[in-house]
Scaffold this active site. Structure first.
Site, PDB file in Angstrom:
ATOM      1  N   GLU A 139      -9.579  -0.920   7.318  1.00 39.26           N
ATOM      2  CA  GLU A 139      -8.436  -1.318   8.142  1.00 39.26           C
ATOM      3  C   GLU A 139      -8.724  -1.060   9.616  1.00 39.26           C
ATOM      4  O   GLU A 139      -8.395  -1.842  10.485  1.00 39.26           O
ATOM      5  CB  GLU A 139      -7.186  -0.557   7.704  1.00 39.26           C
ATOM      6  CG  GLU A 139      -5.991  -0.797   8.617  1.00 39.26           C
ATOM      7  CD  GLU A 139      -4.694  -0.189   8.102  1.00 39.26           C
ATOM      8  OE1 GLU A 139      -4.700   0.328   6.967  1.00 39.26           O
ATOM      9  OE2 GLU A 139      -3.705  -0.224   8.838  1.00 39.26           O
ATOM     10  N   SER A 149       4.633  -1.102   4.071  1.00 38.01           N
ATOM     11  CA  SER A 149       4.682  -2.460   4.630  1.00 38.01           C
ATOM     12  C   SER A 149       4.660  -3.485   3.501  1.00 38.01           C
ATOM     13  O   SER A 149       3.898  -3.330   2.549  1.00 38.01           O
ATOM     14  CB  SER A 149       3.478  -2.716   5.538  1.00 38.01           C
ATOM     15  OG  SER A 149       3.466  -1.804   6.598  1.00 38.01           O
ATOM     16  N   SER A 197       2.170   6.569   2.561  1.00 36.23           N
ATOM     17  CA  SER A 197       3.027   7.542   3.253  1.00 36.23           C
ATOM     18  C   SER A 197       4.232   7.949   2.400  1.00 36.23           C
ATOM     19  O   SER A 197       4.739   7.156   1.605  1.00 36.23           O
ATOM     20  CB  SER A 197       3.552   6.962   4.561  1.00 36.23           C
ATOM     21  OG  SER A 197       2.490   6.753   5.447  1.00 36.23           O
ATOM     22  N   SER A 230      -2.121   7.573  12.973  1.00 33.26           N
ATOM     23  CA  SER A 230      -1.612   7.558  14.347  1.00 33.26           C
ATOM     24  C   SER A 230      -2.754   7.743  15.343  1.00 33.26           C
ATOM     25  O   SER A 230      -3.837   8.228  14.999  1.00 33.26           O
ATOM     26  CB  SER A 230      -0.583   8.662  14.545  1.00 33.26           C
ATOM     27  OG  SER A 230      -1.237   9.915  14.557  1.00 33.26           O
ATOM     28  N   GLN A 244       0.864  -1.174   0.000  1.00 32.19           N
ATOM     29  CA  GLN A 244       0.000   0.000   0.000  1.00 32.19           C
ATOM     30  C   GLN A 244       0.902   1.226   0.000  1.00 32.19           C
ATOM     31  O   GLN A 244       1.549   1.505   1.013  1.00 32.19           O
ATOM     32  CB  GLN A 244      -0.805  -0.126   1.291  1.00 32.19           C
ATOM     33  CG  GLN A 244      -1.894   0.808   1.554  1.00 32.19           C
ATOM     34  CD  GLN A 244      -2.512   0.419   2.928  1.00 32.19           C
ATOM     35  OE1 GLN A 244      -2.384  -0.705   3.406  1.00 32.19           O
ATOM     36  NE2 GLN A 244      -3.141   1.369   3.561  1.00 32.19           N
ATOM     37  N   GLY A 245       1.007   1.928  -1.127  1.00 32.21           N
ATOM     38  CA  GLY A 245       1.917   3.070  -1.230  1.00 32.21           C
ATOM     39  C   GLY A 245       1.243   4.375  -0.864  1.00 32.21           C
ATOM     40  O   GLY A 245       0.767   5.108  -1.735  1.00 32.21           O
TER      41      GLY A 245
END
Lengths: 383, 323
Positions: free
Chosen positions: A252, A169, A137, A367, A134-135
């Site tokens: 998610e 990730s 950040s 976050s 998953q691109g």
């Protein structure tokens, strides 16, 4: 050839029969289960064991349930998938590992990716042959995702991607990347972002693994140096990538949290052999935190199954999952000081990796502070 | 109308009923007594527990909880719901075991259950009441009586299944009332955050305050959903799920009150502000039927000693709990 390739069978099982059938199969102790359940501190070895497990689940039909028939699945809903991972957790599988991406990305891809791409491709994704990352950040776009700078420029037949993604990730193990790139002006923020399916094998893509503080290399930096993406690999609309990203993040944080908490129950139960009476209050508190994820996660699963996304309420489940994850690992550390000393037998090394990871769960997937802001702004409507 | 919309609509009417009459009359108005006899039915459970959430939110003064606790013992004897209130045993640090009644006494009979002995009935007029406090506008009395005035109702053998039901439904009801009370405290803090101006801005625009409130809201969501999950499962819930729901609601409700008080500042610690009504009620409800501190330790010890799997069975996924 698996039994599902034989003609004339009626392969789809309703949820109750599915659960019973899967239990029967797991009770035969298939070798792929033992491999996925055994503690192995090598991340690459765990990837291999989990890929084998995914392949067997696919071949036996369990992994086909809960996915659309149009793309090679057997139909059913997310509840089939939840039942499958819950059973696997109860049989000792330690986690979904990098196949978490299946639950985070594929539901959105099934709904929004070009149909021609998904037809015939889904079996490869579900059977562990081709993995995703998953691109999202970037070095200058973390919590402030809308400031991302990776650029997709129109070229004949598609787009040229240029830029840099970080904290991606599973990229070192993946074939495909769901990439967010800017198609609008630099000032367009979330309105000028598009989601693309990028083949990581394409020329101009470079993946550099990042060694993490717990010894794994789950994360990577991915550099796009004018990598070409064909025009039929756009997910959703041009400049509509923000909607795609929010759909993924809501999955998610809401439904997927329920999958992850199944393994936390297992971890709490398996550490009880080290537990002593002075830790009872901490174990009890962890049990409450897990119940909170169970209950809010059920809402997530049922909303997902009914195609009514949780939206900002998914932030509750994400925050509660992180609380539970930390509470469970606090108990594990308190019960086994060898973890802190870094004793290097295989099981201790793995549990130490998991403990260290539990200290950072409040960072990924949005976050903790961003989740709190989401609640403050969108649910509490604070000024 | 979906299950959840029906629940919300019923909650709104229950709140309205307690605003009109915070006492036992609201239960008459809502037809709630009939629900006590139908707790085998999932929708009846959802409605019953919504009454308790509304009771907490509107600072109701009724003895509904004690009546609910008594019902499983007295139903077989043909006694109408509401005609009997359970005297809740509580261990006092100073006086040992005492019995308490929550709410304005309205039932003509008091039920006393002694594990190992069985359940007995005492006429309300034969008891003596001592008010201990009015926490959050919820009257609480210690009750005493002459054991000679107690008439045996159920032998220990027959009291056992009633005790299990009473404890389960009582804890789940108390959990819902804790949630309602905590929601009341949080609403006051939210209102304050939107209107109180410091440094030229409403304090709800400062991140430190926003995050306190967001955590409180998260604790609310967790306590509510776990309580609803306990209600949806009823007596089919896994072992000790009532304890989990009550402990979580007690722990979270106290945290919600503390965070709300911090947002209110000094005004929240005055008698004129309503915060203390909600906060005191939360403390009182947490102290009966097993406090969060006791239950959390007990749950940990149970898990350590029995290694029981505390998870909710997968079959629940098939039926759902309603969104």
């Amino acid at each position: 050839m698996s039994k599902y390739d034989a003609p004339g069978l009626e392969p789809y099982l309703a949820l109750a029969a599915f659960g019973e059938g899967l239990e029967k199969w797991l009770a035969t102790a298939p070798p792929c289960l033992a491999a996925a359940a055994s503690p192995n501190p090598s991340f690459a070895a765990r990837v291999e064991a989990m890929s084998q497990l995914m392949r067997s689940l696919w071949e036996e039909g369990w992994g086909r349930h809960g996915w659309p028939e149009a793309f090679g699945g057997l139909g059913g809903t997310i509840l089939h998938r939840a039942a499958m991972w819950d059973s696997l957790a109860r049989h000792g599988v330690r986690g979904m590992g990098l196949f978490e991406h299946v639950e985070i990305l594929l539901p959105t891809l099934c709904g929004m990716a070009p149909r021609e791409f998904m037809v015939g491709a889904l079996p490869g994704f579900l059977s562990g042959r081709e993995l995703w990352c998953q691109g999202f950040s970037e070095p200058e776009a973390g919590s402030d995702l809308a400031s991302l700078r990776t650029r997709a420029s129109a070229v004949p037949g598609g787009f040229a991607i240029r830029g840099r993604k970080i904290w991606t990730s599973w990229a070192s193990y993946a074939t495909w990347c769901l990439l967010l790139a800017r198609t609008g002006t630099p000032e367009s923020r979330h309105r000028g972002v598009t989601a693309f399916i990028v083949d990581l094998r394409s020329p101009g893509v470079h993946v550099n693994a990042i060694e993490q503080a717990n010894g794994t290399d789950e994360l990577a930096e991915v550099v796009f140096d004018d990598a070409f993406v064909p025009e039929d690999r756009v997910v959703g609309e041009i400049d509509g990538g923000w909607h795609v990203a929010m759909h993924i993040l809501s999955s998610e944080r809401g439904a997927f949290a329920w999958f992850r908490h199944c393994f936390l129950y297992q971890q709490l139960l398996s550490q009880l052999c080290h537990a002593e009476a002075h830790g009872d209050a901490a174990v009890g508190a962890a049990l409450l935190d897990l119940a909170a994820v169970s209950a809010t996660g059920y809402l997530g699963l049922h909303s997902h199954a009914a195609s009514t996304p949780l939206g900002p309420r998914a932030a509750f489940t994400k925050l509660l999952l992180c609380e539970a994850e930390r509470a469970v690992h606090d108990c594990i550390l308190a019960g086994d000081p060898d973890l802190a000393a870094g004793v290097q037998d295989e099981e201790t090394a793995l549990v130490r990796q998991e403990y260290l990871f539990s200290r950072i769960v409040t960072v990924y997937g949005g976050s903790q502070q961003m989740q709190l802001e989401t609640i403050a702004k969108q649910l509490l409507r604070l000024p | 109308m979906s299950g959840s919309e029906a629940e919300e609509a019923f909650l709104a009417s229950a709140r309205e009923a307690f605003r009109r009459d915070p006492g036992i009359g609201a239960l008459d108005a809502l037809g709630a007594w009939d629900l006590f006899g139908e707790l085998a039915d999932r929708e009846a459970r959802a409605a019953t527990f919504a009454v308790f959430r509304a009771h907490g939110r509107e600072l109701g003064r009724s003895a509904a909880l004690c009546c609910l606790l008594a019902h499983p013992y007295t139903a077989g004897a043909g006694m109408a719901p509401g005609s009997c209130a359970l005297a809740i045993p509580r261990r006092s640090t100073r006086r040992g075991e005492v019995f308490v009644l929550l709410g304005e006494p309205s039932a003509p009979n008091v039920l006393v259950d002694r594990p190992g002995v069985g359940a007995s009935l005492v006429a309300f007029e034969d008891t003596a009441l001592r008010p201990v406090a009015i926490p959050g506008r919820l009257p609480m009395h210690e009750i005493t009586f002459d054991p000679g005035d107690a008439k045996a109702l159920l032998s220990e053998e027959r009291a056992k299944p009633a005790r299990r039901q009473s404890t389960f439904f009582g804890r789940v009801a108390a959990a819902h009332e804790l949630v309602g009370s905590a929601e009341g405290a949080l609403d006051l803090a939210l209102e304050h955050a939107a209107t109180r101006v410091q440094f030229g801005k409403p304090i709800g625009s400062f991140q430190a305050v926003r995050h306190l409130l967001a955590w409180a809201r998260t604790d609310c969501a967790a306590a509510l959903e776990v309580s609803r999950l306990a209600a949806a499962q009823g007596l089919a819930a896994p072992s000790r799920f009532d304890e989990i729901a009550k402990a979580l609601a007690g722990r979270n409700a106290r945290r919600i009150c503390e965070r709300s008080l911090q947002v209110l500042g000094g005004i929240g610690f005055t008698a004129e502000q309503d915060h203390h009504h909600f906060h005191s009620r939360v403390l009182a409800l947490d102290a009966v039927l097993g406090s969060s501190a006791e239950l959390v330790c007990g749950l940990g010890a149970w898990l350590r000693e029995s290694r029981t799997d505390p998870r909710i069975p997968m079959q629940l996924l098939q039926h759902g709990v309603g969104a």
